[in-house]
Scaffold this motif. Structure first.
Motif: not given
Length: 212
Positions: A87-91, A119-123, A126-135
């Motif tokens: 999973y790629l997060f950032g940029g 940017y917007h995706g990192a705000r 909890e949503e970031v963590i949930a998305d990564i774990n769901a992946s």
């Protein structure tokens, strides 16, 4: 060697990994939270001529320069043969997706679990963590820059299901073609920092001319 490092990082177990270059060492002197994040990591990898020279001056010569731009593709190549996903997060928006496309083109069989911009995706944490774990990602690469990526992983890596989490700095920009990498001969001569300085003199002057 880099091959031994790849094997060790992909061995069973959970690991939070960061690269350490001269800039990281300087930031650590003035940022206590960053220092804690770095010191509590499971693995620290040497990156750059500055760290290599410092090690020699301290009587501990390093066996390899393990910068992320070279090591991560090798790591993911081996991970692909093991059926692992990343999973790629950032940029900036679009950069992680383009970086993922480059990695897939370079690495047959590599599975991209997901991407998210920094940017917007990192705000929403909890949503970031949930998305990564769901992946279902086995490996998470975080490119938020120093010290943000280390702080983010220090606070959140334990909440992720992935076994391997990595702070990777400008890796996505290199893979996406946003930043040009130095030619192979320049890298072999250990002068990549001069190339980076020439490409981004305003941003890199303090880091390379003063920091190192």
């Amino acid at each position: 060697t880099s091959e031994d490092t790849v094997d060790a990082l992909l061995a069973p177990g959970r690991r939070r990994v960061h690269f350490m270059n001269a800039h990281c060492c300087n930031v650590m002197q003035n940022d206590h939270a960053y220092g804690v994040a770095v010191r509590t990591a499971d693995v620290l990898l040497p990156d750059g001529i500055g760290v290599s020279l410092a090690a020699k001056m301290g009587g501990q010569a390093l066996t390899a320069n393990l910068n992320g731009t070279d090591l991560i593709p090798a790591l993911l190549g081996k991970a692909a043969t093991q059926g692992k996903s990343v999973y790629l997060f950032g940029g900036k928006p679009g950069t992680a997706k383009q970086a993922a496309a480059t990695l897939v083109a370079q690495t047959p069989g590599l599975r991209i679990a997901g991407t998210r911009d920094g940017y917007h995706g990192a705000r929403n944490k909890e949503e970031v963590i949930a998305d990564i774990n769901a992946s279902g990602a086995d490996i998470v690469l975080v490119a938020l820059g120093v010290p943000a990526q280390e702080l983010w992983l220090h606070r959140n890596a334990a909440l992720l299901n992935a076994d391997l989490t990595f702070g990777v700095g400008a890796l996505f920009d290199f893979l996406a073609g946003n930043v040009r990498r130095a030619p192979a001969l320049v890298r072999k001569a250990k002068c990549e920092w001069i190339w980076r300085l020439a490409m981004e003199p305003k941003r890199m002057a303090k880091r390379y001319l003063v920091g190192n």
